[in-house]
Design an enzyme around this catalytic site. Structure first.
Site, PDB file in Angstrom:
ATOM      1  N   CYS B 153      97.858 136.413  67.885  1.00 32.82           N
ATOM      2  CA  CYS B 153      97.494 135.510  66.783  1.00 32.82           C
ATOM      3  C   CYS B 153      96.786 136.224  65.627  1.00 32.82           C
ATOM      4  O   CYS B 153      96.410 135.584  64.650  1.00 32.82           O
ATOM      5  CB  CYS B 153      96.660 134.358  67.324  1.00 32.82           C
ATOM      6  SG  CYS B 153      97.584 133.414  68.556  1.00 32.82           S
ATOM      7  N   HIS B 292      88.962 132.408  61.658  1.00 30.11           N
ATOM      8  CA  HIS B 292      90.020 132.139  62.643  1.00 30.11           C
ATOM      9  C   HIS B 292      89.837 130.704  63.163  1.00 30.11           C
ATOM     10  O   HIS B 292      90.794 129.959  63.241  1.00 30.11           O
ATOM     11  CB  HIS B 292      89.944 133.156  63.761  1.00 30.11           C
ATOM     12  CG  HIS B 292      91.112 133.133  64.682  1.00 30.11           C
ATOM     13  ND1 HIS B 292      92.405 133.252  64.240  1.00 30.11           N
ATOM     14  CD2 HIS B 292      91.202 132.978  66.025  1.00 30.11           C
ATOM     15  CE1 HIS B 292      93.235 133.188  65.263  1.00 30.11           C
ATOM     16  NE2 HIS B 292      92.533 133.010  66.361  1.00 30.11           N
ATOM     17  N   HIS B 329      97.145 125.728  64.912  1.00 29.81           N
ATOM     18  CA  HIS B 329      97.134 127.174  65.113  1.00 29.81           C
ATOM     19  C   HIS B 329      98.583 127.655  65.054  1.00 29.81           C
ATOM     20  O   HIS B 329      99.340 127.495  66.010  1.00 29.81           O
ATOM     21  CB  HIS B 329      96.501 127.493  66.459  1.00 29.81           C
ATOM     22  CG  HIS B 329      96.232 128.952  66.668  1.00 29.81           C
ATOM     23  ND1 HIS B 329      96.977 129.941  66.078  1.00 29.81           N
ATOM     24  CD2 HIS B 329      95.277 129.584  67.397  1.00 29.81           C
ATOM     25  CE1 HIS B 329      96.513 131.121  66.438  1.00 29.81           C
ATOM     26  NE2 HIS B 329      95.464 130.920  67.233  1.00 29.81           N
TER      27      HIS B 329
END
Lengths: 405, 405
Positions: B153, B292, B329
């Site tokens: 990610c 994040h 996400h």
């Protein structure tokens, strides 16, 4: 492994500011595990290949060259029974590379020590197992232990944990040049001061579904056998060399990449010239970055495709025509090991420039026709103290130069 | 840093659950919209989770129907938007650096099922990830080198880090860089079993609540974020608008645990410091952090700790936002989409709110932007990201007026 050059003295270290040294190598491939087995197999395979070619022999089309079975506990202390072949190869290779780089086979400063890994297929065996589980048992019973091992960067992360590589990190997973990209990333990170030590290399393991699919695709009769393995190198700057008491095998003097300008499939004469031009340009760039000229190069290592008379192969041969009289090493010995091919060819190149001579000097005949020009006599000593490692595809080219310290 | 070539962002592209253009994305982010809805792409039987962010405004075709992964279709759409003002004649040397978690996952599924996956010109031996980048490269007529990165990610920022180096080292004048991913069934099964998704509270649907005291997990989405990067000379020669400077980047690994964050946030702090150092600026210049902020209990707390290490006494004053409340996400696309938003924040002097942030958490005592967008005159933005396996990557973006000084 012969080490013809001793540890750098402080004066050498100061004068070598900004240089990137190859201090360790960890080959894991069908030739064996570790530098000694690799070197013996590499030069031996070359001689055997030449004998075969002289007799007009051809390898069987479905030949596959696997990594010999090994016990991972011979290489790492931690228990890792759940690793798939991809990760096992990489663990053994990085362990071997670090162990061969220094009397202290671990990094000195984790935050200044990084990793760049390349892979075409990633952890295919784990993916296959996970997929089978989901198909058989449904989503609810999918394994939370297995899924984290299915990411293309799984092995990268496991290596970082095992070997305390907390610094600069990259994970390439494109075409067969992704192993070459790791050298470029590592070289760049050390030169830019982002890291003192970088472990760089590629890894790919063959699985049965992958083999089945690959065999469906046609390959030229001259294509190297399908293979697998891992090749990792330890790159260090002078600070790290002195800190870890490492011994440079050679210098990674430059790594240069570029595009070919081809869009879509390389299809015609125009594209052939574009690719050849890109190969020439990458070589020129690598020589310039290394502050060398053509006469300094004593050997050429080809790290990717060689499938006979196809356009991309022809173009690459044209692009390196200026070096056609030099000993040229195709990846026949290591086979088509995908992401590992370029690092493994670099390993052979590093050993060659470290020795300063060819371990064997077979008297070659012109063994291949067409575009791959081979010299008829290989000198026992290298004419230059640097080796060029070259890989290319329809779209990208990477050239690396390793030279004696 | 003095003497180093500057690299500018000159184009943006986005595909997400909030729309299939940068304009749609930005408008939705400023409105505090949420694109997370019941997932309809495949049968979810057995999965405890059913909410996700499917890309909107685009109708992807199944892999079996076109031989192009869904993720690559998203990437191509975003890529076309990012390079729409780049003339054809400037694309000969345009490099492409794409990053993804799962990329061609449909191709890998088919391969492991024993189906033929070679599609037209693209062969398996060239690497399935290379298919994606070749598709995107061909779609936009890019003749430069092409490569893929996968760092879970943190992939998007890792791609920007590598692209930055390509331009700085003059290996390319222009690079299209970004991240992409799509939600596929086997991947969903894996994400489900990681137990990081929120199922929501009794009587209400699941929500992602980054940095909120009541946060209970994340929700995944898909899409692509693309940035066109150019050298100053290249951009100036074609007279294009400079949207922001990509001033610095860093990438590293926790070297701690495959799935569990390092609670101290040490490597995450180090990667942000690495990016700032690379940009040649101190943490005192950071005016905004695009975090994040996954909305999971541990990760948001760890990121808060890491930010405090980097920003010191200013940590509570620097506006922080997480886009994942509305955007979900987006895995490999996440940090690239967040970089797109960071560029727009710099240009327009406005920070989008953190959707669903309601109750401050003492463990995340940051200045979290919530409710409505915040007007701030920004000079430097830090975009942070992390991923499974311990990968971290951060980039520093700067306002052009300052960058030119």
């Amino acid at each position: 492994m012969a080490r013809t050059h001793g540890k750098m003295r402080p004066a050498d270290a100061r004068s070598a500011a900004g240089h990137v040294y190859v201090t360790g190598a960890g080959p894991v491939c069908a030739l064996g595990l570790g530098v000694d087995a690799f070197a013996s197999g590499f030069w031996g395979a070359r001689a055997r290949g030449q004998q075969l070619a002289r007799r007009g022999g051809r390898r069987p089309r479905d030949a596959v060259r696997r990594v010999p079975d090994f016990d991972l506990s011979d290489y790492v202390e931690s228990k890792r029974p759940y690793l798939d072949a991809h990760s096992r190869f990489a663990f053994a290779a990085v362990s071997l590379a670090l162990a061969s780089s220094s009397p202290v086979p671990r990094v000195a400063e984790p935050s200044r020590s990084g990793l760049a890994l390349g892979t075409l297929f990633g952890n295919m065996a784990s993916q296959e197992a996970f997929q089978r589980l989901v198909r058989q048992k449904g989503m609810r019973l999918a394994s939370p232990m297995l899924f984290p091992h299915c990411y293309p960067n799984t092995t990268n992360s496991l290596l970082c944990i095992e070997f305390a590589l907390r610094g600069y990190n990259q994970n390439f997973c494109g075409d067969s040049l992704c192993g070459a990209r790791t050298l470029q990333a590592g070289h760049g990170a050390v030169r830019a001061g982002l890291a003192d030590l970088m472990v760089v290399g590629g890894c790919d393991a063959l699985t049965e579904p992958l083999l089945r699919a690959l065999r469906q695709e046609s390959a030229g009769p001259e294509a190297p056998a399908l293979s697998e393995g891992a090749g990792f190198l330890v790159l260090e700057n002078e600070h790290s060399v002195n800190q870890r008491d490492s011994t440079p095998i050679c210098e990674l003097a430059s790594v240069v990449s570029g595009g070919t300008g081809v869009v879509g499939r390389a299809a015609g004469e125009h594209d052939e010239e574009r690719i050849a031009g890109a190969v020439r340009s990458a070589i020129a760039g690598a020589l310039a970055q290394a502050h060398l000229w053509e006469g300094d190069v004593g050997a050429v290592f080809i790290a990717v495709r060689h499938e006979g008379d196809d356009l991309v192969s022809r173009a690459g041969a044209q692009g390196r025509r200026g070096f056609s009289q030099l000993p040229t090493f195709h990846p026949n010995a290591v086979g088509r090991a995908f992401a590992a091919t370029f690092p493994l060819q670099c390993t052979a190149a590093a050993l060659l420039v470290n020795e300063g001579r060819l371990p064997r000097a077979p008297k070659l005949q012109r063994v291949e026709k067409g575009v791959e020009l081979w010299v008829e006599q290989v000198p026992s000593s290298l004419l230059g103290d640097a080796a060029l490692v070259l890989g290319w595809s329809a779209h990208s080219v990477v050239a690396a130069i390793l030279k004696a310290v | 840093m003095a003497g180093r070539a500057k690299v500018y962002v000159t184009g943006l592209g986005a595909v997400s659950c909030l729309g299939s253009s940068v304009e749609e994305l930005w408008e939705a982010l400023l409105c505090g919209s949420c694109g997370l809805r019941p997932l309809e792409r495949f049968d979810l039987e057995g999965s405890p989770y059913s909410t996700a962010g499917q890309a909107s405004g685009i109708e992807p075709v199944d892999f079996a129907g076109c031989g192009v992964s869904m993720g690559a279709q998203f990437a191509a759409r975003a890529a076309r938007e990012a390079v729409r003002d780049l003339p054809e004649e400037s694309r000969d040397g345009l490099a492409v650096v794409l990053a993804t978690n799962f990329g061609p996952s449909e191709a890998l599924e088919a391969l492991l099922d024993g189906e033929s996956v070679a599609t037209g010109q693209r062969r398996l031996r060239d690497g399935p990830f290379a298919w994606d980048v070749d598709h995107v490269g061909d779609e936009i007529g890019a003749g430069g080198e092409r490569l893929n990165i996968s760092l879970s990610c943190s992939s998007g920022n890792a791609a920007l880090a590598h692209a930055l180096e390509l331009v700085r080292s003059k290996r390319a004048d222009a690079v299209l860089a970004g991240g992409y991913d799509s939600i596929q069934k086997v991947v969903w099964a894996g994400l489900s079993c990681l137990r990081v998704m929120t199922a929501g509270k009794e009587g209400e649907g699941p929500r992602v609540q980054p940095f909120d005291r009541n946060r209970s997990g994340t929700l995944f989405s898909e899409g692509a974020g693309m940035l066109l990067l150019e050298s100053a000379e290249h951009a100036r020669a074609r007279g294009t608008e400079l949207l922001a400077e990509l001033a610095g980047a860093g990438s590293n690994n926790n070297a701690h645990h495959m799935t569990r964050a390092d609670e101290q946030g040490r490597a995450m702090a180090e990667v942000m410091a690495m990016a700032l150092r690379d940009a040649g600026v101190g943490s005192e210049t950071v005016g905004h952090v695009n975090a994040h902020g996954t909305g999971t209990k541990l990760n948001d707390a760890v990121e808060s700790r890491a930010l405090k290490k980097v920003l010191g006494s200013r940590a509570a004053e620097v506006p922080v936002t997480s886009l994942k409340g509305g955007l979900g996400h987006a895995m490999g696309a996440a940090s690239a989409l967040e970089a797109v938003a960071s560029v727009l924040s710099l240009r327009e002097g406005v920070i989008p709110p953190t959707v669903n942030y309601e109750t401050p958490d003492p463990e995340c005592d940051l200045d979290v932007v919530s409710g409505v967008p915040r007007q701030v005159d920004l000079e430097t933005v830090l975009n942070n990201s992390a991923g499974i396996g311990g990968g971290n990557a951060a980039v520093v973006l700067r306002k052009v007026s300052l960058a030119r000084q």
